[in-house]
Motif scaffolding. Structure first.
Motif, PDB file in Angstrom:
ATOM      1  N   ILE A 168       0.963  -1.290  -0.079  1.00  0.00           N
ATOM      2  CA  ILE A 168       0.167  -0.048  -0.088  1.00  0.00           C
ATOM      3  C   ILE A 168       0.938   1.263  -0.058  1.00  0.00           C
ATOM      4  O   ILE A 168       2.046   1.224   0.829  1.00  0.00           O
ATOM      5  CB  ILE A 168      -1.078   0.199   1.158  1.00  0.00           C
ATOM      6  CG1 ILE A 168      -1.997  -1.150   0.863  1.00  0.00           C
ATOM      7  CG2 ILE A 168      -1.744   1.479   1.548  1.00  0.00           C
ATOM      8  CD1 ILE A 168      -2.731  -1.326   2.375  1.00  0.00           C
ATOM      9  N   GLY A 169       0.344   2.312  -0.898  1.00  0.00           N
ATOM     10  CA  GLY A 169       1.252   3.523  -0.886  1.00  0.00           C
ATOM     11  C   GLY A 169       2.355   3.350  -2.176  1.00  0.00           C
ATOM     12  O   GLY A 169       2.785   4.540  -2.237  1.00  0.00           O
ATOM     13  N   GLU A 170       2.692   2.182  -2.453  1.00  0.00           N
ATOM     14  CA  GLU A 170       3.791   2.084  -3.565  1.00  0.00           C
ATOM     15  C   GLU A 170       3.194   2.652  -4.676  1.00  0.00           C
ATOM     16  O   GLU A 170       1.922   2.504  -5.104  1.00  0.00           O
ATOM     17  CB  GLU A 170       4.254   0.757  -3.682  1.00  0.00           C
ATOM     18  CG  GLU A 170       5.205   0.553  -2.517  1.00  0.00           C
ATOM     19  CD  GLU A 170       5.995  -0.922  -2.765  1.00  0.00           C
ATOM     20  OE1 GLU A 170       6.941  -1.262  -1.996  1.00  0.00           O
ATOM     21  OE2 GLU A 170       5.483  -1.740  -3.447  1.00  0.00           O
ATOM     22  N   GLY A 171       4.016   2.838  -5.648  1.00  0.00           N
ATOM     23  CA  GLY A 171       3.673   3.287  -7.049  1.00  0.00           C
ATOM     24  C   GLY A 171       3.995   2.085  -8.162  1.00  0.00           C
ATOM     25  O   GLY A 171       4.940   1.402  -8.062  1.00  0.00           O
ATOM     26  N   LEU A 172       3.034   2.040  -9.228  1.00  0.00           N
ATOM     27  CA  LEU A 172       3.272   1.062 -10.108  1.00  0.00           C
ATOM     28  C   LEU A 172       3.183   2.025 -11.489  1.00  0.00           C
ATOM     29  O   LEU A 172       2.549   2.928 -11.802  1.00  0.00           O
ATOM     30  CB  LEU A 172       1.993   0.129 -10.204  1.00  0.00           C
ATOM     31  CG  LEU A 172       1.988  -0.919  -8.822  1.00  0.00           C
ATOM     32  CD1 LEU A 172       0.709  -1.601  -9.386  1.00  0.00           C
ATOM     33  CD2 LEU A 172       3.245  -1.779  -8.955  1.00  0.00           C
ATOM     34  N   ARG A 173       3.786   1.290 -12.379  1.00  0.00           N
ATOM     35  CA  ARG A 173       3.706   1.817 -13.868  1.00  0.00           C
ATOM     36  C   ARG A 173       3.005   0.725 -14.595  1.00  0.00           C
ATOM     37  O   ARG A 173       3.467  -0.126 -14.946  1.00  0.00           O
ATOM     38  CB  ARG A 173       4.990   2.117 -14.559  1.00  0.00           C
ATOM     39  CG  ARG A 173       5.999   3.221 -13.965  1.00  0.00           C
ATOM     40  CD  ARG A 173       5.615   4.580 -14.012  1.00  0.00           C
ATOM     41  NE  ARG A 173       5.749   5.257 -15.412  1.00  0.00           N
ATOM     42  CZ  ARG A 173       5.236   6.368 -15.729  1.00  0.00           C
ATOM     43  NH1 ARG A 173       4.544   6.897 -14.929  1.00  0.00           N
ATOM     44  NH2 ARG A 173       5.499   6.656 -17.023  1.00  0.00           N
ATOM     45  N   LEU A 174       1.794   1.286 -15.086  1.00  0.00           N
ATOM     46  CA  LEU A 174       1.092   0.345 -15.960  1.00  0.00           C
ATOM     47  C   LEU A 174       0.586   0.990 -17.186  1.00  0.00           C
ATOM     48  O   LEU A 174       0.541   2.282 -17.319  1.00  0.00           O
ATOM     49  CB  LEU A 174      -0.576   0.139 -15.054  1.00  0.00           C
ATOM     50  CG  LEU A 174      -0.357  -0.515 -13.910  1.00  0.00           C
ATOM     51  CD1 LEU A 174      -1.628  -0.493 -13.180  1.00  0.00           C
ATOM     52  CD2 LEU A 174       0.415  -1.702 -13.794  1.00  0.00           C
ATOM     53  N   ARG A 175       0.503   0.113 -18.036  1.00  0.00           N
ATOM     54  CA  ARG A 175       0.212   0.408 -19.558  1.00  0.00           C
ATOM     55  C   ARG A 175      -1.485   1.045 -19.787  1.00  0.00           C
ATOM     56  O   ARG A 175      -2.256   0.270 -19.291  1.00  0.00           O
ATOM     57  CB  ARG A 175       0.570  -0.506 -20.664  1.00  0.00           C
ATOM     58  CG  ARG A 175       0.487   0.314 -21.987  1.00  0.00           C
ATOM     59  CD  ARG A 175       0.976  -0.824 -23.043  1.00  0.00           C
ATOM     60  NE  ARG A 175       2.570  -1.000 -22.749  1.00  0.00           N
ATOM     61  CZ  ARG A 175       3.443  -1.170 -23.602  1.00  0.00           C
ATOM     62  NH1 ARG A 175       2.991  -1.548 -24.960  1.00  0.00           N
ATOM     63  NH2 ARG A 175       4.602  -1.319 -23.296  1.00  0.00           N
ATOM     64  N   GLU A 176      -1.702   2.053 -20.334  1.00  0.00           N
ATOM     65  CA  GLU A 176      -3.098   2.498 -20.469  1.00  0.00           C
ATOM     66  C   GLU A 176      -3.579   2.081 -21.888  1.00  0.00           C
ATOM     67  O   GLU A 176      -2.902   1.386 -22.384  1.00  0.00           O
ATOM     68  CB  GLU A 176      -2.983   4.196 -20.781  1.00  0.00           C
ATOM     69  CG  GLU A 176      -2.445   4.820 -19.478  1.00  0.00           C
ATOM     70  CD  GLU A 176      -3.595   4.953 -18.377  1.00  0.00           C
ATOM     71  OE1 GLU A 176      -4.890   5.679 -18.773  1.00  0.00           O
ATOM     72  OE2 GLU A 176      -3.289   4.045 -17.476  1.00  0.00           O
ATOM     73  N   PRO A 177      -5.003   2.020 -21.910  1.00  0.00           N
ATOM     74  CA  PRO A 177      -5.479   1.320 -22.929  1.00  0.00           C
ATOM     75  C   PRO A 177      -4.885   1.784 -24.468  1.00  0.00           C
ATOM     76  O   PRO A 177      -5.093   1.289 -25.269  1.00  0.00           O
ATOM     77  CB  PRO A 177      -7.046   1.824 -22.869  1.00  0.00           C
ATOM     78  CG  PRO A 177      -7.325   1.879 -21.462  1.00  0.00           C
ATOM     79  CD  PRO A 177      -5.961   2.432 -20.926  1.00  0.00           C
ATOM     80  N   ASP A 178      -4.526   3.273 -24.420  1.00  0.00           N
ATOM     81  CA  ASP A 178      -4.108   3.697 -25.588  1.00  0.00           C
ATOM     82  C   ASP A 178      -2.508   3.506 -25.880  1.00  0.00           C
ATOM     83  O   ASP A 178      -1.830   3.801 -26.584  1.00  0.00           O
ATOM     84  CB  ASP A 178      -4.386   5.177 -25.466  1.00  0.00           C
ATOM     85  CG  ASP A 178      -3.588   5.820 -24.306  1.00  0.00           C
ATOM     86  OD1 ASP A 178      -2.864   5.368 -23.614  1.00  0.00           O
ATOM     87  OD2 ASP A 178      -3.876   7.125 -24.177  1.00  0.00           O
ATOM     88  N   GLY A 179      -1.872   2.530 -24.900  1.00  0.00           N
ATOM     89  CA  GLY A 179      -0.412   2.181 -25.018  1.00  0.00           C
ATOM     90  C   GLY A 179       0.575   3.007 -24.183  1.00  0.00           C
ATOM     91  O   GLY A 179       1.612   2.762 -24.168  1.00  0.00           O
ATOM     92  N   ILE A 180       0.168   4.338 -23.769  1.00  0.00           N
ATOM     93  CA  ILE A 180       0.937   5.090 -23.021  1.00  0.00           C
ATOM     94  C   ILE A 180       0.971   4.578 -21.360  1.00  0.00           C
ATOM     95  O   ILE A 180       0.192   4.136 -20.969  1.00  0.00           O
ATOM     96  CB  ILE A 180       0.336   6.553 -23.033  1.00  0.00           C
ATOM     97  CG1 ILE A 180       0.004   6.892 -24.475  1.00  0.00           C
ATOM     98  CG2 ILE A 180       1.371   7.609 -21.988  1.00  0.00           C
ATOM     99  CD1 ILE A 180       1.473   7.094 -25.247  1.00  0.00           C
ATOM    100  N   TRP A 181       2.180   4.753 -20.945  1.00  0.00           N
ATOM    101  CA  TRP A 181       2.378   4.370 -19.620  1.00  0.00           C
ATOM    102  C   TRP A 181       1.994   5.465 -18.607  1.00  0.00           C
ATOM    103  O   TRP A 181       2.121   6.620 -18.951  1.00  0.00           O
ATOM    104  CB  TRP A 181       3.935   3.820 -19.243  1.00  0.00           C
ATOM    105  CG  TRP A 181       4.449   2.779 -20.045  1.00  0.00           C
ATOM    106  CD1 TRP A 181       4.988   2.540 -21.390  1.00  0.00           C
ATOM    107  CD2 TRP A 181       4.320   1.615 -19.466  1.00  0.00           C
ATOM    108  NE1 TRP A 181       5.215   1.338 -21.667  1.00  0.00           N
ATOM    109  CE2 TRP A 181       4.748   0.460 -20.623  1.00  0.00           C
ATOM    110  CE3 TRP A 181       3.859   0.897 -18.414  1.00  0.00           C
ATOM    111  CZ2 TRP A 181       5.064  -0.726 -20.447  1.00  0.00           C
ATOM    112  CZ3 TRP A 181       4.063  -0.744 -18.213  1.00  0.00           C
ATOM    113  CH2 TRP A 181       4.399  -1.333 -19.154  1.00  0.00           C
ATOM    114  N   ALA A 182       1.628   4.907 -17.341  1.00  0.00           N
ATOM    115  CA  ALA A 182       0.989   6.030 -16.727  1.00  0.00           C
ATOM    116  C   ALA A 182       1.465   5.638 -15.218  1.00  0.00           C
ATOM    117  O   ALA A 182       1.453   4.339 -15.020  1.00  0.00           O
ATOM    118  CB  ALA A 182      -0.505   6.235 -16.620  1.00  0.00           C
ATOM    119  N   SER A 183       1.504   6.500 -14.089  1.00  0.00           N
ATOM    120  CA  SER A 183       1.785   6.106 -12.665  1.00  0.00           C
ATOM    121  C   SER A 183       0.419   5.679 -11.921  1.00  0.00           C
ATOM    122  O   SER A 183      -0.617   6.430 -12.121  1.00  0.00           O
ATOM    123  CB  SER A 183       2.425   7.080 -11.974  1.00  0.00           C
ATOM    124  OG  SER A 183       3.848   7.292 -12.712  1.00  0.00           O
TER     125      SER A 183
END
Length: 116
Positions: free
Chosen positions: A34-49
């Protein structure tokens, strides 16, 4: 990834995304906290935090196995295409080239620091 005696082990986790109201099973080397950040790929292919809001375990339908679940939400300020998400912290290139005041964006508001 965790290696033991020549084999590679990963943990399969169900990620429940509050921002997109979606669920997806992903593989991790460790369960995020809890509280950590992840980088995930958005449906449009761009990475977001994304921020981890909650982590819990539920007993699987088979054997004595507990499956991890993670609840995430997009980090405030990451939604560049969504005006309700706020400023992304990236400078306005047109304003940079015209000699704008440092720390102020093209609309006269203060710039926010970039968040990873």
């Amino acid at each position: 990834m965790v290696k033991t005696k020549g084999s590679t082990h990963v943990i399969e986790i169900e990620v429940q995304n509050e921002t997109h109201q979606s669920q997806e099973r992903m593989r991790f080397a460790a369960v995020p906290r809890i509280g950590e950040g992840l980088r995930l790929r958005e449906p449009d292919g761009i990475w977001a935090s994304y921020d981890v809001l909650d982590v819990w375990y539920q007993k699987a339908e088979f054997g004595d196995v507990w499956m991890p679940y993670v609840h995430v939400c997009m980090t405030p300020g990451e939604g560049a295409g969504d005006p309700t998400q706020g400023h992304t912290g990236a400078p306005n290139l047109k304003a940079v080239n015209s000699g704008f005041e440092p720390g102020v964006d093209a609309q006269g508001g203060e710039l926010e620091p970039f968040k990873i």
